[in-house]
Design an enzyme around this catalytic site. Structure first.
Site, PDB file in Angstrom:
ATOM      1  N   HIS A 441       0.836  -1.203   0.000  1.00  0.00           N
ATOM      2  CA  HIS A 441       0.000   0.000   0.000  1.00  0.00           C
ATOM      3  C   HIS A 441       0.869   1.252   0.000  1.00  0.00           C
ATOM      4  O   HIS A 441       0.508   2.259  -0.623  1.00  0.00           O
ATOM      5  CB  HIS A 441      -0.926  -0.006   1.216  1.00  0.00           C
ATOM      6  N   ARG A 548     -11.433  -2.538  -1.573  1.00  0.00           N
ATOM      7  CA  ARG A 548     -10.951  -3.655  -0.758  1.00  0.00           C
ATOM      8  C   ARG A 548     -11.212  -3.318   0.713  1.00  0.00           C
ATOM      9  O   ARG A 548     -10.481  -2.540   1.313  1.00  0.00           O
ATOM     10  CB  ARG A 548      -9.460  -3.871  -1.003  1.00  0.00           C
ATOM     11  N   ARG A 584     -16.377  -4.408  -2.279  1.00  0.00           N
ATOM     12  CA  ARG A 584     -16.162  -5.860  -2.204  1.00  0.00           C
ATOM     13  C   ARG A 584     -16.234  -6.290  -0.746  1.00  0.00           C
ATOM     14  O   ARG A 584     -15.561  -5.714   0.106  1.00  0.00           O
ATOM     15  CB  ARG A 584     -14.799  -6.233  -2.798  1.00  0.00           C
ATOM     16  N   GLU A 683     -13.080 -15.362 -10.403  1.00  0.00           N
ATOM     17  CA  GLU A 683     -11.690 -15.628 -10.020  1.00  0.00           C
ATOM     18  C   GLU A 683     -11.316 -17.104 -10.100  1.00  0.00           C
ATOM     19  O   GLU A 683     -10.175 -17.464  -9.819  1.00  0.00           O
ATOM     20  CB  GLU A 683     -11.448 -15.135  -8.587  1.00  0.00           C
ATOM     21  N   ASN A 706      -5.798 -11.797 -11.248  1.00  0.00           N
ATOM     22  CA  ASN A 706      -4.701 -12.335 -10.429  1.00  0.00           C
ATOM     23  C   ASN A 706      -5.021 -13.752  -9.967  1.00  0.00           C
ATOM     24  O   ASN A 706      -4.245 -14.686 -10.181  1.00  0.00           O
ATOM     25  CB  ASN A 706      -4.448 -11.435  -9.211  1.00  0.00           C
ATOM     26  N   ASP A 707      -6.165 -13.915  -9.308  1.00  0.00           N
ATOM     27  CA  ASP A 707      -6.537 -15.247  -8.826  1.00  0.00           C
ATOM     28  C   ASP A 707      -6.963 -16.169  -9.953  1.00  0.00           C
ATOM     29  O   ASP A 707      -6.702 -17.377  -9.903  1.00  0.00           O
ATOM     30  CB  ASP A 707      -7.663 -15.142  -7.794  1.00  0.00           C
ATOM     31  N   ARG A 717       0.718 -17.397  -6.998  1.00  0.00           N
ATOM     32  CA  ARG A 717       1.348 -16.210  -7.564  1.00  0.00           C
ATOM     33  C   ARG A 717       2.441 -15.634  -6.677  1.00  0.00           C
ATOM     34  O   ARG A 717       3.265 -14.853  -7.130  1.00  0.00           O
ATOM     35  CB  ARG A 717       0.298 -15.147  -7.865  1.00  0.00           C
ATOM     36  N   CYS A 754     -10.433  -6.247 -13.334  1.00  0.00           N
ATOM     37  CA  CYS A 754      -9.906  -5.473 -12.210  1.00  0.00           C
ATOM     38  C   CYS A 754      -8.590  -5.982 -11.652  1.00  0.00           C
ATOM     39  O   CYS A 754      -8.128  -5.477 -10.630  1.00  0.00           O
ATOM     40  CB  CYS A 754     -10.937  -5.440 -11.079  1.00  0.00           C
TER      41      CYS A 754
END
Length: 829
Positions: A441, A548, A584, A683, A706-707, A717, A754
């Site tokens: 972050h 998130r 989410r 995902e 990503n997933d 990953r 995303c």
């Protein structure tokens, strides 16, 4: 049990068997349960069993009879006091896995207390065993000459200790040129203190069953140090064209380092170190030596975990050679000579753990500073650096946000998101971090603020001072130490050009995103805090594509309340209004889990309880979040997004809970929005295959590449060894994205992409050609992605996407996309 876990190494297995009867509330012990507990933690290192008086001893002996002969050989019934003995054994386990030695240490656990209360003389306190010197005729010996430029420095010494430890033999080393007494190859500091430099000879003596084997291994190892020294002079991975160009522009004498790129941009300015020296927590009295020793063990364990994490991360990014310094620092933490000295100071001088550790480390550092060899003198900085890491665990600092009075480049161990948020980009021209990763972050915030940054540089151990000039390129990871005036001028010109281009992109990013032929494509931001939401708005985000919410749940002892969540959701929506905020629901498990949820330890957490599965296991927690979202959605355009959904039954459970939340709020006359637009994260391959059925029940899809990539290729990953599999531009992933988009559009539903790939320049024209409706990315890349989109013709992008679907691998897709960007006059980097 909790105290023992604080003292023991993180990997230590601990089990208990106590009580009999219903719920084990009656006093007594069960031999069968003791045997089961032993087997639950059994390993080749063995098991130490501590017990109370009376029947516990008899039950423990009977439990041994229930084990196999092989198992019994590796179990020790220890007569140590139960509480003190367990703590002492846990502390000793950080130093050794020798079961008999741990048992002996546990048996002496009452000695410090007896001494402190006047029942025992101080001489009876336990101490580290002294290192025996080999007699002149004992064992086998070899003589080797050091050919590597820096001699026996930290990394070779680490390799020597690690190699010697693999054999059943004791090894001693002597510097023949300096006529030093032999030191055992278990102490990094003792080996460094030999002061062995290039050209000097070492006599290595070994004694034991495998004396010949260990000497043979060391004789093969030491000549390779000279080869590794050559490798250390060059970056540990192939240079990109841009990096090679930067290297060519630098004078041959310039001191260049290869770091990890964190935030793009170029900066050159005086160095400013951030981070005060750790100070000891104010305490009226020093605890007993045993308690102070246990405090130190806890601090050492924390430091070792930090160093191991740095080693694992940097090994994949900078290479084994450059990451090896963190292995050497871990050995320093376990150094028996150092620990023996600290133990002595705690006992004889009545010092605290902080004071004892600080004094012992300074003594070693001062001895290195007095060495004739310049390289060994430099290693004193390494000692003080790792010492500071432990002291920060023992001490207490109220560190203020870094403030610079003049423009400079900030050097820090780490920076928290809140500290980054306080930085003034006009003063902080750049940041160099010892740790830090490109996906943290803090890294996201640095990019959003336009502050160039690099990581993986142990800047505190380079002999630099406040005011020394440095230059950094956050895109390539290059660092210039004390650049000459010509290089400084060149870097300043590049920095100014980069700032000008960035400012132009930011200004233009406030316009709605459209393709060259006028097709509208929403470009939103992935956000994980209020600070990031503000950066997203400044960067031209047209909403939050994924909020998130984990940041609300992490780093706290209890979950957030309904009112707290409402406040945060409304604040975020206010920043981005009138755009939509997609919230989410809690997505934990796998690599991120709040302690208060007590999720089970799983062999493979990425295939276990995570995402929506966690929320469904904790319905009250989930209902609190759902109610907060419904109430915030009454005031702002907020949609709900469900993570890691794989079955239709999961969606049905959520719909029932939504109805329950709605009915509860209605009975209380609380304003809220129901029904609320619902979407699901795509995902898993299961979600892709079930997309036609899901599309009948939800308003939108959000493809988490990503997933989806991770689960499609069965390749975690976060595993550097499998990084080649984790490319979302692989045709196998693109075909799934195409299927999801076509399915959704047939039923009039929208699709957002995303994952990280949404923010990649090479991916943009491909995703446009696949006809994604929205892209959601990290805020800092929005301006550049919008600029690229303006040059992309939708028809040309469709043709590119069809070509990409026919490719064999991700590399071919990227090559096609790279040529496409070149043709429209845009860069892919």
């Amino acid at each position: 049990m909790q105290l023992i876990r604080q003292v023991a190494p993180a990997e230590a297995a601990i089990a208990y068997a106590a009580g009999v009867g219903a719920d084990h509330q009656e006093i007594g012990t069960d031999a069968l349960e003791i045997a089961q507990a032993i087997r639950a933690v059994f390993s080749d290192s063995g098991v130490l069993v501590l017990m109370d008086l009376g029947s516990a001893v008899l039950s423990a002996e009977l439990a041994l009879d229930l084990l196999s002969e092989d198992e019994r050989q590796k179990v020790r019934l220890c007569p140590a006091p139960l509480v003190e003995g367990a703590l002492a054994a846990a502390a000793q386990l950080t130093l050794s896995e020798d079961l008999d030695q741990i048992c002996q240490e546990a048996q002496q656990a009452l000695t410090p207390k007896q001494s402190h209360l006047g029942f025992l003389s101080p001489s009876a306190l336990p101490s580290q065993p002294s290192v025996p010197e080999p007699t002149q005729d004992a064992g086998l010996s070899i003589i080797v000459r050091l050919e590597n430029p820096h001699g026996l420095h930290a990394r070779p010494a680490t390799q020597l200790i690690q190699t010697a430890a693999r054999y059943d033999a004791q090894v001693w080393v002597t510097n023949l040129e300096r006529h030093t007494p032999p030191v055992e190859a278990v102490s990094l500091n003792a080996l460094l203190a030999l002061g062995a430099t290039q050209g000097q000879r070492l006599q290595i003596t070994a004694r034991g069953k495998q004396a010949a084997e260990v000497l043979s291994a060391l004789q093969a190892l030491i000549p390779r140090w000279g080869e590794s020294a050559v490798r250390e002079e060059t970056p540990s991975r192939p240079l990109t064209d841009r990096e090679a160009g930067s290297l060519r522009q630098a004078d041959a004498g310039e001191n260049l380092l290869q770091a990890i790129p964190i935030a793009e941009g170029i900066a050159v300015a005086p160095l400013v170190f951030f981070g005060v020296a750790p100070e000891e927590t104010i305490s009226p009295t020093v605890l007993s030596p045993t308690e102070e020793w246990q405090r130190l063990q806890t601090a050492l364990q924390k430091a070792e975990r930090v160093l191991q994490a740095r080693y694992e991360r940097l090994k994949g990014q900078l290479g084994e050679e450059k990451a090896a310094i963190f292995q050497a620092q871990q050995l320093f933490l376990r150094d028996p000579h150092l620990l023996d000295r600290v133990r002595q100071l705690l006992l004889e001088s009545n010092l605290s753990a902080f004071q004892g550790w600080k004094q012992a480390c300074e003594e070693i550092a001062n001895s290195l500073k007095a060495a004739e060899d310049a390289y060994l003198r430099q290693r004193a900085l390494d000692i003080l650096d790792v010492s500071r890491l432990v002291l920060s665990n023992l001490g207490s600092n109220q560190v203020e946000p870094p403030q610079l009075s003049e423009a400079g480049i900030l050097a820090a161990e780490e920076l928290t998101p809140n500290q980054v948020a306080e930085l003034d980009p006009q003063k902080v021209r750049g940041v160099i971090l010892v740790g830090g990763g490109a996906t943290s972050h803090s890294a996201i915030l640095l990019r959003g603020l336009g502050i160039p940054a690099v990581g993986g540089v142990n800047v505190f151990a380079l002999g630099l001072s406040d005011g020394d000039w440095v230059g950094i390129d956050g895109a390539t990871g290059l660092v210039w130490l004390k650049p000459n005036p010509a290089v400084r001028a060149n870097l300043e010109a590049k920095a100014q050009k980069w700032k000008t281009v960035r400012q132009e992109l930011l200004q233009h990013a406030q316009q709605p995103a459209r393709t060259k032929d006028g097709v509208r494509l929403v470009m939103a931001a992935n956000v994980g805090s209020l600070i990031e939401a503000r950066l997203a708005a400044q960067s031209g985000a047209e909403g939050i594509g994924v909020l998130r919410t984990e940041f609300l749940y992490q780093n706290r002892s209890t979950p957030p309340s309904e009112s707290e969540q409402i406040q945060v959701y409304c604040q975020l929506a206010e920043v981005l209004k009138p755009h939509t905020v997609v919230v989410r629901t809690l997505d934990v498990g796998g690599d991120k889990s709040p302690a208060y949820l007590s999720l089970p330890t799983e062999a493979n957490p990425y295939l276990g309880l995570r995402g929506l599965r966690v929320s469904l296991c904790y319905p009250e927690l989930f209902l609190t979040q759902i109610r907060a979202i419904l109430r915030a959605a009454e005031r702002y355009p907020i949609h709900l997004l469900l993570p890691m959904i794989a079955t239709l039954e999961e969606l049905e459970q959520v719909q029932q809970l939504l109805l329950q939340a709605h009915e509860t709020l209605s009975k209380m006359d609380v304003p809220h929005r129901y029904p609320i637009p619902i979407g699901i994260m795509i995902e898993t391959p299961a979600a892709v295959l079930l997309a036609p059925q899901f599309a009948e029940q939800v308003e939108f899809f959000s493809v988490g590449t990503n997933d989806l990539t991770q689960y499609t290729f069965a390749a975690e990953r976060g595993n550097p060894a499998l990084s080649a599999y984790n490319d979302a531009l692989h045709p196998a992933i693109l075909r799934q994205i195409q299927d999801v988009i076509e399915t959704a559009h047939q039923q009039g539903k929208r699709v957002t992409v995303c994952g990280e790939v949404a923010g990649e320049a090479e991916a943009l024209p491909v995703l446009v050609g696949l006809e994604a409706d929205e892209l959601s990315m990290n805020p800092h890349v929005l301006p550049k992605q919008k600029a690229i989109l303006e040059k992309v013709d939708r028809r040309a992008a469709r043709f590119l996407a069809q070509q990409a679907l026919g490719c064999k691998n991700a590399a071919q897709v990227r090559q096609l996309a790279h040529h496409f960007l070149e043709e429209i006059g845009m860069e892919s980097g």
